[in-house]
Structure formats: C-alpha cells, structure tokens
Design a protein around this motif. Structure first.
Motif, PDB file in Angstrom:
ATOM      1  N   LEU A 165       0.808  -1.218   0.000  1.00  0.00           N
ATOM      2  CA  LEU A 165       0.000   0.000   0.000  1.00  0.00           C
ATOM      3  C   LEU A 165       0.839   1.264   0.000  1.00  0.00           C
ATOM      4  CD1 LEU A 165      -2.969  -0.983   2.338  1.00  0.00           C
ATOM      5  CD2 LEU A 165      -2.808  -1.094  -0.139  1.00  0.00           C
ATOM      6  N   ASN A 166       2.035   1.221   0.578  1.00  0.00           N
ATOM      7  CA  ASN A 166       2.929   2.387   0.508  1.00  0.00           C
ATOM      8  C   ASN A 166       3.316   2.675  -0.929  1.00  0.00           C
ATOM      9  OD1 ASN A 166       3.219   3.444   3.100  1.00  0.00           O
ATOM     10  ND2 ASN A 166       4.698   1.868   3.673  1.00  0.00           N
ATOM     11  N   ALA A 167       3.636   1.640  -1.687  1.00  0.00           N
ATOM     12  CA  ALA A 167       4.075   1.820  -3.073  1.00  0.00           C
ATOM     13  C   ALA A 167       2.939   2.301  -3.966  1.00  0.00           C
ATOM     14  CB  ALA A 167       4.640   0.507  -3.616  1.00  0.00           C
ATOM     15  N   THR A 168       1.704   1.918  -3.654  1.00  0.00           N
ATOM     16  CA  THR A 168       0.578   2.346  -4.482  1.00  0.00           C
ATOM     17  C   THR A 168       0.101   3.745  -4.147  1.00  0.00           C
ATOM     18  OG1 THR A 168      -0.937   1.195  -2.995  1.00  0.00           O
ATOM     19  CG2 THR A 168      -0.266   0.027  -4.981  1.00  0.00           C
ATOM     20  N   GLY A 169       0.601   4.334  -3.056  1.00  0.00           N
ATOM     21  CA  GLY A 169       0.290   5.727  -2.764  1.00  0.00           C
ATOM     22  C   GLY A 169      -0.749   5.947  -1.680  1.00  0.00           C
ATOM     23  N   PHE A 170      -1.116   4.935  -0.935  1.00  0.00           N
ATOM     24  CA  PHE A 170      -2.083   5.133   0.139  1.00  0.00           C
ATOM     25  C   PHE A 170      -1.414   5.822   1.320  1.00  0.00           C
ATOM     26  CE2 PHE A 170      -4.310   1.971  -2.305  1.00  0.00           C
ATOM     27  CZ  PHE A 170      -5.628   2.380  -2.188  1.00  0.00           C
ATOM     28  N   VAL A 171      -2.181   6.690   1.977  1.00  0.00           N
ATOM     29  CA  VAL A 171      -1.652   7.415   3.132  1.00  0.00           C
ATOM     30  C   VAL A 171      -2.083   6.728   4.418  1.00  0.00           C
ATOM     31  CG1 VAL A 171      -1.567   9.627   1.930  1.00  0.00           C
ATOM     32  CG2 VAL A 171      -3.618   9.000   3.173  1.00  0.00           C
ATOM     33  N   ARG A 172      -1.370   7.032   5.484  1.00  0.00           N
ATOM     34  CA  ARG A 172      -1.634   6.497   6.822  1.00  0.00           C
ATOM     35  C   ARG A 172      -1.517   4.974   6.873  1.00  0.00           C
ATOM     36  NH1 ARG A 172      -6.894   9.993   7.282  1.00  0.00           N
ATOM     37  NH2 ARG A 172      -5.974  12.030   7.526  1.00  0.00           N
ATOM     38  N   VAL A 173      -0.597   4.418   6.093  1.00  0.00           N
ATOM     39  CA  VAL A 173      -0.391   2.964   6.098  1.00  0.00           C
ATOM     40  C   VAL A 173       0.287   2.541   7.397  1.00  0.00           C
ATOM     41  CG1 VAL A 173       0.769   1.056   4.929  1.00  0.00           C
ATOM     42  CG2 VAL A 173      -0.349   2.830   3.590  1.00  0.00           C
ATOM     43  N   ALA A 174       1.256   3.335   7.849  1.00  0.00           N
ATOM     44  CA  ALA A 174       1.928   3.047   9.116  1.00  0.00           C
ATOM     45  C   ALA A 174       1.151   3.719  10.243  1.00  0.00           C
ATOM     46  CB  ALA A 174       3.357   3.559   9.082  1.00  0.00           C
ATOM     47  N   ALA A 175       0.778   2.948  11.241  1.00  0.00           N
ATOM     48  CA  ALA A 175       0.003   3.485  12.356  1.00  0.00           C
ATOM     49  C   ALA A 175       0.880   4.375  13.242  1.00  0.00           C
ATOM     50  CB  ALA A 175      -0.572   2.342  13.182  1.00  0.00           C
ATOM     51  N   LYS A 176       0.265   5.415  13.791  1.00  0.00           N
ATOM     52  CA  LYS A 176       0.983   6.304  14.708  1.00  0.00           C
ATOM     53  C   LYS A 176       0.987   5.699  16.103  1.00  0.00           C
ATOM     54  CE  LYS A 176      -0.107  10.518  12.216  1.00  0.00           C
ATOM     55  NZ  LYS A 176      -0.737  11.821  12.271  1.00  0.00           N
ATOM     56  N   ASN A 177       1.947   6.121  16.911  1.00  0.00           N
ATOM     57  CA  ASN A 177       2.058   5.602  18.275  1.00  0.00           C
ATOM     58  C   ASN A 177       1.148   6.329  19.252  1.00  0.00           C
ATOM     59  OD1 ASN A 177       3.982   3.755  17.501  1.00  0.00           O
ATOM     60  ND2 ASN A 177       5.672   5.170  17.863  1.00  0.00           N
ATOM     61  N   THR A 178       0.647   7.504  18.882  1.00  0.00           N
ATOM     62  CA  THR A 178      -0.176   8.290  19.788  1.00  0.00           C
ATOM     63  C   THR A 178      -1.584   8.392  19.243  1.00  0.00           C
ATOM     64  OG1 THR A 178       0.425  10.330  18.661  1.00  0.00           O
ATOM     65  CG2 THR A 178       1.789   9.675  20.541  1.00  0.00           C
ATOM     66  N   GLY A 179      -2.516   8.749  20.113  1.00  0.00           N
ATOM     67  CA  GLY A 179      -3.893   8.954  19.702  1.00  0.00           C
ATOM     68  C   GLY A 179      -4.675   7.660  19.585  1.00  0.00           C
ATOM     69  N   ARG A 180      -5.924   7.816  19.175  1.00  0.00           N
ATOM     70  CA  ARG A 180      -6.803   6.659  19.003  1.00  0.00           C
ATOM     71  C   ARG A 180      -6.397   5.911  17.748  1.00  0.00           C
ATOM     72  NH1 ARG A 180     -11.684   5.531  16.285  1.00  0.00           N
ATOM     73  NH2 ARG A 180     -12.987   4.082  17.436  1.00  0.00           N
ATOM     74  N   PRO A 181      -6.338   4.587  17.803  1.00  0.00           N
ATOM     75  CA  PRO A 181      -5.962   3.824  16.606  1.00  0.00           C
ATOM     76  C   PRO A 181      -7.001   4.003  15.499  1.00  0.00           C
ATOM     77  CG  PRO A 181      -5.976   2.407  18.555  1.00  0.00           C
ATOM     78  CD  PRO A 181      -6.531   3.727  18.967  1.00  0.00           C
ATOM     79  N   GLY A 182      -6.523   4.113  14.282  1.00  0.00           N
ATOM     80  CA  GLY A 182      -7.410   4.244  13.141  1.00  0.00           C
ATOM     81  C   GLY A 182      -7.606   2.910  12.447  1.00  0.00           C
ATOM     82  N   PHE A 183      -8.428   2.925  11.403  1.00  0.00           N
ATOM     83  CA  PHE A 183      -8.648   1.720  10.611  1.00  0.00           C
ATOM     84  C   PHE A 183      -7.454   1.492   9.697  1.00  0.00           C
ATOM     85  CE2 PHE A 183     -13.000   2.885  11.682  1.00  0.00           C
ATOM     86  CZ  PHE A 183     -13.516   1.658  12.065  1.00  0.00           C
ATOM     87  N   ASP A 184      -7.122   0.252   9.486  1.00  0.00           N
ATOM     88  CA  ASP A 184      -6.059  -0.117   8.555  1.00  0.00           C
ATOM     89  C   ASP A 184      -6.532   0.220   7.142  1.00  0.00           C
ATOM     90  OD1 ASP A 184      -4.041  -1.252   7.078  1.00  0.00           O
ATOM     91  OD2 ASP A 184      -4.218  -3.242   7.977  1.00  0.00           O
ATOM     92  N   PRO A 185      -5.738   0.951   6.350  1.00  0.00           N
ATOM     93  CA  PRO A 185      -6.145   1.262   4.977  1.00  0.00           C
ATOM     94  C   PRO A 185      -6.460   0.012   4.152  1.00  0.00           C
ATOM     95  CG  PRO A 185      -4.235   2.556   5.582  1.00  0.00           C
ATOM     96  CD  PRO A 185      -4.470   1.581   6.695  1.00  0.00           C
ATOM     97  N   ALA A 186      -5.814  -1.100   4.448  1.00  0.00           N
ATOM     98  CA  ALA A 186      -6.095  -2.338   3.715  1.00  0.00           C
ATOM     99  C   ALA A 186      -7.536  -2.784   3.949  1.00  0.00           C
ATOM    100  CB  ALA A 186      -5.124  -3.437   4.126  1.00  0.00           C
ATOM    101  N   ASP A 187      -8.044  -2.637   5.170  1.00  0.00           N
ATOM    102  CA  ASP A 187      -9.424  -3.031   5.457  1.00  0.00           C
ATOM    103  C   ASP A 187     -10.417  -2.142   4.716  1.00  0.00           C
ATOM    104  OD1 ASP A 187      -8.800  -5.189   7.134  1.00  0.00           O
ATOM    105  OD2 ASP A 187      -8.587  -3.864   8.872  1.00  0.00           O
ATOM    106  N   LEU A 188     -10.168  -0.840   4.715  1.00  0.00           N
ATOM    107  CA  LEU A 188     -11.071   0.065   4.004  1.00  0.00           C
ATOM    108  C   LEU A 188     -10.993  -0.156   2.485  1.00  0.00           C
ATOM    109  CD1 LEU A 188     -10.505   3.250   6.163  1.00  0.00           C
ATOM    110  CD2 LEU A 188     -12.487   1.731   6.165  1.00  0.00           C
TER     111      LEU A 188
END
Length: 194
Positions: A41-64
């Motif tokens: 997903l990084n190579a295809t241009g999706f953003v927020r592929v790597a999760a941040k260490n702070t804040g509420r966890p988001g959805f994995d771009p692969a799932d969406l």
C-alpha cells in the motif's frame, strides 16, 4: 391446513460458531482479501499505512480498501450503503473481521486516497481478466456447426490492449466521479433536510 411458522425468536439456534463457516472457499471475498493483502500500500500511494504511536488507533487502509473493492464488484457506491453492508452482510463482516467503519470514515478514506484507487482498481481488473474470474459469460451450443472466426474481441494486439487499458481508466474515472457525487449528495442531505 396450517401455515409454516418460523422458530421462536427467544430460542437458542444452533448456527455455525465461526463466521468463516458462512463464507465458502470459492467466495469472491476470499479473492479480494488475498489480492489486497498482497499489495504494497505504501508503493501504491495510500496514506496512513503506518500506524501512529499516539492517539486513538485508526482503521487499517487495507481493510477500508477491501470494503471499497467489495463495493466495486457489487456496484455499491455510496459510503452510507457500504456502512450498512458492514453491519448486515455476512461476506463484508467476514472480510472486515467485524470492523464497522462509519460512512464518514469510508468517504474520507476515498477522498484522501483518490489517486491510489485508480492504480489498485486497474491492477484488480487486469488480474481478474487474466484469471478469467469475472465478466465472462458461458455460451453453450448444442449440435450446431459454427465457422471459426478470428473475433476482434479475442484478438489482442498492443493497440487493443492499450485501448482496453484506456477504456478501463475512463470507466474507473467515471466510477470515482459517481462516488464523489454520491458523497456530496449525502453531505447535503445531512445539512439541508427536506
């Protein structure tokens, strides 16, 4: 004569314990999962592929992306309809592993990753065509002689493939435009009730 009656709703039903039992081995959602899990997903241009260490966890771009690919195959364009499918459709529940993103998360994911969608859907369509998975109909002829013809639909040259890719890109652009229009209409309905 008595009509058929359903079971008592308060009665415990003996259903399969795992959602995996409802999704057969030849179900298209298994192909969607294998396809998306095999992408970088990084190579295809999706953003927020790597999760941040702070804040509420988001959805994995692969799932969406799996949810949108399911919608692409089943002609579900609206983010609100995709949200509804995540709550009621057993295939989507299996595909997302019981995750239930809301329509805004779904729409924002598409808006932020608009350019990356085009490349992924192009690869998906080409792979499906190569593997003869979707979009092919069965033709049966019984006792009829047919003269063999080099049909232009079965004859692939570089020019024909270039034309096919161009047409696929146009269809994908039209699809993305319809998604945007649906998202704008749902936002207007939210703020401007009739």
């Amino acid at each position: 004569m008595v009509h058929l009656s359903g079971t008592d709703r308060s009665q415990l039903l003996l259903l399969p314990e795992a959602v995996d039992d409802y999704v057969g081995p030849d179900n298209p959602v298994r192909f969607i999962e294998a396809f998306i899990d095999g992408l970088d997903l990084n190579a295809t241009g999706f953003v927020r592929v790597a999760a941040k260490n702070t804040g509420r966890p988001g959805f994995d771009p692969a799932d969406l992306l799996k949810l949108y690919t399911y919608g692409y195959l089943n002609r579900v364009r609206s983010s609100r309809r995709l949200e509804a499918e995540a709550h009621r459709n057993i295939e989507v529940i299996w595909l997302l592993r019981h995750l239930k993103p809301d329509f805004r998360t779904i729409a924002d994911f598409r808006r932020v990753n608009r350019s990356a969608f085009k490349q992924v859907f192009r690869e998906f369509v080409i792979l499906c065509r190569q593997l003869d998975l979707f979009g092919r109909e069965l033709l049966a002829v019984d006792g009829t002689r047919i003269k063999a013809v080099n049909n232009k639909d079965r004859n692939f040259t570089r020019g024909a493939l270039t034309k096919f890719i161009r047409e696929a890109d146009e269809k994908l652009s039209d699809y993305m435009k319809r998604l945007d229009e649906g998202g704008r209409r749902s936002q207007r309905r939210q703020f401007w009730p009739r």
